[in-house]
Structures are given as structure tokens and as C-alpha cells.
Scaffold this motif. Structure first.
Motif, PDB file in Angstrom:
ATOM      1  N   ASP A 298      28.919  46.058  30.087  1.00 47.81           N
ATOM      2  CA  ASP A 298      27.897  45.668  29.104  1.00 47.81           C
ATOM      3  C   ASP A 298      26.668  45.044  29.750  1.00 47.81           C
ATOM      4  OD1 ASP A 298      28.785  43.187  29.903  1.00 47.81           O
ATOM      5  OD2 ASP A 298      29.524  42.553  27.937  1.00 47.81           O
ATOM      6  N   GLY A 299      26.639  45.011  31.098  1.00 46.18           N
ATOM      7  CA  GLY A 299      25.510  44.460  31.817  1.00 46.18           C
ATOM      8  C   GLY A 299      25.637  42.995  32.183  1.00 46.18           C
ATOM      9  N   SER A 300      26.625  42.323  31.627  1.00 49.46           N
ATOM     10  CA  SER A 300      26.793  40.896  31.943  1.00 49.46           C
ATOM     11  C   SER A 300      27.293  40.725  33.380  1.00 49.46           C
ATOM     12  CB  SER A 300      27.767  40.239  30.958  1.00 49.46           C
ATOM     13  OG  SER A 300      29.039  40.850  31.040  1.00 49.46           O
ATOM     14  N   PHE A 301      27.105  39.525  33.907  1.00 48.34           N
ATOM     15  CA  PHE A 301      27.393  39.260  35.318  1.00 48.34           C
ATOM     16  C   PHE A 301      28.176  37.957  35.433  1.00 48.34           C
ATOM     17  CE2 PHE A 301      26.183  37.350  39.431  1.00 48.34           C
ATOM     18  CZ  PHE A 301      26.487  38.397  40.290  1.00 48.34           C
ATOM     19  N   GLU A 302      29.156  37.953  36.311  1.00 47.09           N
ATOM     20  CA  GLU A 302      29.899  36.738  36.616  1.00 47.09           C
ATOM     21  C   GLU A 302      29.740  36.421  38.097  1.00 47.09           C
ATOM     22  OE1 GLU A 302      31.392  34.594  34.832  1.00 47.09           O
ATOM     23  OE2 GLU A 302      32.043  35.541  32.948  1.00 47.09           O
ATOM     24  N   ARG A 303      29.208  35.240  38.383  1.00 52.28           N
ATOM     25  CA  ARG A 303      29.077  34.822  39.766  1.00 52.28           C
ATOM     26  C   ARG A 303      30.459  34.575  40.358  1.00 52.28           C
ATOM     27  NH1 ARG A 303      29.219  30.348  42.628  1.00 52.28           N
ATOM     28  NH2 ARG A 303      29.630  29.024  40.796  1.00 52.28           N
ATOM     29  N   ALA A 304      30.623  34.861  41.644  1.00 49.74           N
ATOM     30  CA  ALA A 304      31.917  34.653  42.287  1.00 49.74           C
ATOM     31  C   ALA A 304      31.751  34.316  43.761  1.00 49.74           C
ATOM     32  CB  ALA A 304      32.792  35.894  42.144  1.00 49.74           C
ATOM     33  N   ASP A 305      32.571  33.389  44.236  1.00 46.21           N
ATOM     34  CA  ASP A 305      32.676  33.099  45.661  1.00 46.21           C
ATOM     35  C   ASP A 305      33.861  33.841  46.279  1.00 46.21           C
ATOM     36  OD1 ASP A 305      30.574  31.066  45.652  1.00 46.21           O
ATOM     37  OD2 ASP A 305      32.007  29.851  44.516  1.00 46.21           O
ATOM     38  N   VAL A 306      34.871  34.127  45.444  1.00 45.94           N
ATOM     39  CA  VAL A 306      36.093  34.783  45.906  1.00 45.94           C
ATOM     40  C   VAL A 306      36.528  35.809  44.862  1.00 45.94           C
ATOM     41  CG1 VAL A 306      38.475  34.481  46.699  1.00 45.94           C
ATOM     42  CG2 VAL A 306      36.830  32.621  47.009  1.00 45.94           C
ATOM     43  N   ILE A 307      37.004  36.955  45.336  1.00 51.94           N
ATOM     44  CA  ILE A 307      37.708  37.905  44.471  1.00 51.94           C
ATOM     45  C   ILE A 307      39.142  37.972  44.975  1.00 51.94           C
ATOM     46  CG2 ILE A 307      37.870  40.269  43.593  1.00 51.94           C
ATOM     47  CD1 ILE A 307      34.887  40.587  44.142  1.00 51.94           C
ATOM     48  N   LEU A 308      40.076  37.615  44.105  1.00 54.50           N
ATOM     49  CA  LEU A 308      41.493  37.663  44.441  1.00 54.50           C
ATOM     50  C   LEU A 308      42.106  38.885  43.752  1.00 54.50           C
ATOM     51  CD1 LEU A 308      44.078  36.502  45.671  1.00 54.50           C
ATOM     52  CD2 LEU A 308      44.240  34.969  43.688  1.00 54.50           C
ATOM     53  N   TRP A 309      42.494  39.862  44.545  1.00 53.17           N
ATOM     54  CA  TRP A 309      43.036  41.105  44.021  1.00 53.17           C
ATOM     55  C   TRP A 309      44.554  40.969  43.845  1.00 53.17           C
ATOM     56  CZ3 TRP A 309      39.634  44.815  42.545  1.00 53.17           C
ATOM     57  CH2 TRP A 309      38.342  44.779  43.097  1.00 53.17           C
ATOM     58  N   ALA A 310      44.980  40.658  42.633  1.00 56.64           N
ATOM     59  CA  ALA A 310      46.409  40.607  42.312  1.00 56.64           C
ATOM     60  C   ALA A 310      46.778  41.944  41.675  1.00 56.64           C
ATOM     61  CB  ALA A 310      46.706  39.446  41.377  1.00 56.64           C
ATOM     62  N   THR A 311      46.539  42.992  42.432  1.00 52.68           N
ATOM     63  CA  THR A 311      46.610  44.358  41.905  1.00 52.68           C
ATOM     64  C   THR A 311      47.847  45.116  42.364  1.00 52.68           C
ATOM     65  OG1 THR A 311      45.005  44.847  43.671  1.00 52.68           O
ATOM     66  CG2 THR A 311      44.167  44.709  41.432  1.00 52.68           C
ATOM     67  N   GLY A 312      48.822  44.388  42.852  1.00 51.40           N
ATOM     68  CA  GLY A 312      50.111  45.006  43.108  1.00 51.40           C
ATOM     69  C   GLY A 312      50.222  45.731  44.429  1.00 51.40           C
ATOM     70  N   PHE A 313      51.287  46.517  44.506  1.00 44.59           N
ATOM     71  CA  PHE A 313      51.670  47.189  45.742  1.00 44.59           C
ATOM     72  C   PHE A 313      52.078  48.627  45.417  1.00 44.59           C
ATOM     73  CE2 PHE A 313      52.316  42.700  46.112  1.00 44.59           C
ATOM     74  CZ  PHE A 313      51.977  42.372  47.413  1.00 44.59           C
ATOM     75  N   ARG A 314      52.140  49.437  46.430  1.00 44.31           N
ATOM     76  CA  ARG A 314      52.601  50.806  46.275  1.00 44.31           C
ATOM     77  C   ARG A 314      53.844  51.003  47.151  1.00 44.31           C
ATOM     78  NH1 ARG A 314      49.809  50.243  42.633  1.00 44.31           N
ATOM     79  NH2 ARG A 314      48.092  51.522  41.861  1.00 44.31           N
ATOM     80  N   PRO A 315      54.727  51.924  46.788  1.00 41.29           N
ATOM     81  CA  PRO A 315      55.925  52.151  47.606  1.00 41.29           C
ATOM     82  C   PRO A 315      55.570  52.497  49.050  1.00 41.29           C
ATOM     83  CG  PRO A 315      56.134  53.255  45.488  1.00 41.29           C
ATOM     84  CD  PRO A 315      54.712  52.775  45.570  1.00 41.29           C
ATOM     85  N   ALA A 316      56.274  51.884  49.988  1.00 39.12           N
ATOM     86  CA  ALA A 316      56.043  52.118  51.412  1.00 39.12           C
ATOM     87  C   ALA A 316      56.891  53.307  51.857  1.00 39.12           C
ATOM     88  CB  ALA A 316      56.398  50.869  52.215  1.00 39.12           C
ATOM     89  N   VAL A 317      56.391  54.503  51.606  1.00 35.19           N
ATOM     90  CA  VAL A 317      57.180  55.714  51.873  1.00 35.19           C
ATOM     91  C   VAL A 317      56.424  56.754  52.700  1.00 35.19           C
ATOM     92  CG1 VAL A 317      58.666  55.459  49.842  1.00 35.19           C
ATOM     93  CG2 VAL A 317      56.492  56.681  49.627  1.00 35.19           C
ATOM     94  N   THR A 318      55.315  56.368  53.319  1.00 34.60           N
ATOM     95  CA  THR A 318      54.541  57.363  54.067  1.00 34.60           C
ATOM     96  C   THR A 318      55.332  57.953  55.228  1.00 34.60           C
ATOM     97  OG1 THR A 318      53.549  55.571  55.365  1.00 34.60           O
ATOM     98  CG2 THR A 318      52.315  56.360  53.454  1.00 34.60           C
ATOM     99  N   HIS A 319      56.269  57.185  55.783  1.00 40.94           N
ATOM    100  CA  HIS A 319      57.069  57.687  56.906  1.00 40.94           C
ATOM    101  C   HIS A 319      58.013  58.815  56.480  1.00 40.94           C
ATOM    102  CE1 HIS A 319      59.222  54.460  54.879  1.00 40.94           C
ATOM    103  NE2 HIS A 319      60.353  55.017  55.284  1.00 40.94           N
TER     104      HIS A 319
END
Length: 348
Positions: A265-286
């Protein structure tokens, strides 16, 4: 060349449970673990996570889990796992970071640098902690402040007086907000409105949640987290943050700028830190060389058995990525290993 009945990759709860049940069946196996010491992902959790916070931890097979206390989970549970390994003489080699698993003339070869282990079957118990997920948003690279993921969370004092945007709709976001909001201004953003659970989380509710995630992996879809099914709940220690309005969620921003985040919507939030609590993915590339993925993008399972290659058992994946399902998955994996070995011997 020594040929093992099974190689277990990972010595967290699901891996140790699998090892215990393999040993009970008299099968030859070895556990390979990437960490320097016992404890699985628990040894990497933030210091403020106490045994009161992880009261749902399931005991390992033939064992009693540590009780409630104010002690750090990152100390108590690694010690518990270490004792369990000794008590049951579980053969663990560490640190071993597995790079790939290949099929060579009908046997599975697990590789880590110049070292190899050959086995008839494989139990993959690598979980998710080593694969933190951070989504991509325009302008992330321009942010002048600090960006952290849950996996790197250094404790609330690190954020004191620093305006922090917490991203994510899971339990970790809720818990970390409960700490950071007491020492800093916070903004909580999620892609979807949070679903709050108002009832008690009973064992029956846990089993129902696991069943829904099991259905996804049975269809070959990427696994969802158990908490995405169970919903969120505030613990008593998060009530102070709630009183400060920390859980007034905003919808996801559309871009990142040097001084903060910009919303659609165009609004803005000032930030000093972005904490990404966005989870994990399965470790299966091997496991890539084994071509286990379905057209739907996940690894299709029948119980814990990979449909594309029944020599492979996956635990700590999908429904067993939580403590609710890890022990049951270990028993099922050992049963799947034994079933494959019986079939292979009968057809030899």
C-alpha cells in the motif's frame, strides 16, 4: 569391502530412534553425524529456550526424557542424547558431513570427502536445521541494517533499542517476538493471517496433525510443518509481549529498502534489523543422485519408505520432523529396512 545392512545419516532424535530399533533387530549399521558432538539440532538452539519451553520433547525409545526445569535445552538435551548413545552402544562417527549418496551396482554408497560407506539400505535422518530458508524480496541486498535467521538468533539483548521486523508465521516467530518485543520496538509481518489455537494441544490433536502432514508426503508433495496444521498458541512468558501489541500482525512487505521495508500500500516501516523466522527446508540435497523427488516436488513416502527407491527410509522428514512423530518414524524405518533385506534375500 564391508557392507552394512544400513547407514543412518543424522544423530538427532529420529536418527537415534532408528538406530535403537535397527540394533534391536540385530542389523549391522553405522550412524554418521555432521555435528561435533551429540544433541542434534538441540545443541544449536538459542540460550533462552529452556526445558520448560520444550516440555513436548518425546523420550527416546527405552528411555525417560529430562523433566521440566529452567535449564537451557541446548545443554540438557545434548547431554541426554550423549548418555543415550553410550547406554545403548550406538555406533556414531562424527563429524561426518555427507556430500552425496549414489547407487553402485545395487548397493548404496555414502560419500563424505574421500571416505565412503557401503550399505544395502539407508535411513536419512538429517532433519532441517542445517537448511534455513530465507525468501527473496526485491532490495534485500540494499538493506543497511542487519539480517538474521532464526538459526543465528543470538538472544534478546542483541536487539535492545534496535527496531526489529520479525518475519514469519510459525512458532519460532511467536517465541522470539515474545523476547525481542520486551527490549525493542518490533513489527511482525506474515504472508497469511496467523491461526491461533485456543484449545489444549492434546495427544490426539498431535496425532491428527501428524496424519495431515503424512498425507502430503504420501502424495509426493513438499512437506508442510506440523505447526502449520496445529495452529499457534501463546505461552505464559509471551503475555507481556502481547500486552505491548507485539502480535498485531501486518501483511507481508513487497520490498526491502536501505532503511526498512515497503508494503504494497506504499507505507514504510523503518528497521534496524530484519529477523527472518521463516523456517527450514529438508536437508536432502545429498540424496539427489538417487532421484527420489516426485513430479510434485517432494519425496513421496509410504510410511517412511521412499516410493522411488524402497531401500531408502526418510525420518525427520515431513511428519517426523517434529518430536511428535520422530520416535514412531524410527521404529517404522527399522521395520522398512528389515522388510527390504528380507525381500532382497528371498529373491537372491
Amino acid at each position: 569391502m564391508d557392507i552394512l545392512d544400513a547407514v543412518v545419516i543424522g544423530a538427532g532424535q529420529a536418527g537415534l530412534s532408528s538406530a535403537y530399533h535397527l540394533g534391536r533387530r540385530g542389523l549391522s549399521y553405522l550412524v554418521l553425524d555432521a555435528d561435533q558432538g551429540p544433541g542434534g539440532a538441540w545443541q544449536h538452539r538459542w540460550d533462552s529456550l529452556t526445558m520448560h519451553d520444550v516440555h513436548g520433547i518425546a523420550a527416546l525409545p527405552d528411555s525417560r526424557a529430562p523433566g521440566l526445569s529452567e535449564r537451557r535445552a541446548s545443554e540438557v538435551l545434548p547431554a541426554y542424547f550423549a548418555g543415550y548413545e553410550r547406554e545403548h552402544a550406538i555406533p556414531v562417527e562424527r563429524p561426518v558431513r555427507v556430500e552425496r549418496v549414489t547407487d553402485e551396482e545395487g548397493l548404496l554408497v555414502t560419500r563424505a570427502g574421500e571416505r565412503t560407506w557401503t550399505s544395502r539400505t539407508l535411513v536419512n535422518a538429517t532433519g532441517t536445521w542445517s537448511h534455513p530458508f530465507v525468501p527473496r524480496y526485491p532490495g534485500m541486498e540494499t538493506f543497511a541494517g542487519e539480517q538474521l535467521h532464526t538459526a543465528d538468533y543470538p538472544g534478546p539483548e542483541h536487539f535492545r533499542g534496535r527496531r526489529t521486523v520479525v518475519v514469519g508465521g510459525g512458532a519460532s516467530a511467536v517465541q522470539l517476538l515474545g523476547e525481542v518485543a520486551l527490549v525493542a520496538d518490533t513489527v511482525w509481518v506474515t504472508r497469511r493471517p496467523p491461526v491461533w489455537r485456543t484449545d489444549d494441544f492434546t495427544p490426539d490433536a498431535g496425532r491428527a496433525a501428524v496424519a495431515l502432514v503424512e498425507e502430503r508426503v504420501r502424495r509426493g508433495l513438499p512437506p508442510a510443518s506440523v505447526v502449520s496444521v496445529t495452529g499457534l498458541a501463546l505461552r505464559e512468558q509471551e503475555r507481556a509481549a502481547e500486552a505491548r501489541g507485539a502480535y498485531a500482525r501486518r501483511p507481508m512487505f513487497s520490498s526491502v529498502e536501505p532503511g526498512g521495508v515497503r508494503f504494497p500500500d506504499g507505507s514504510f516501516e523503518r528497521a534496524d534489523v530484519i529477523l527472518w523466522a521463516t523456517g527450514f527446508r529438508p536437508a536432502v540435497t545429498h540424496l539427489g543422485p538417487l532421484r527420489l523427488r516426485s513430479p510434485q516436488g517432494g519425496i513421496q513416502l509410504d510410511g517412511t519408505t521412499a516410493v522411488a527407491d524402497p531401500r531408502v527410509q526418510l525420518v525427520g522428514y515431513g511428519p517426523s520432523a517434529s518430536t511428535i512423530g520422530a520416535n514412531r518414524a524410527g521404529r517404522a524405518a527399522a521395520r522398512g529396512v528389515a522388510r527390504w533385506l528380507d525381500t532382497a534375500r528371498a529373491s537372491a
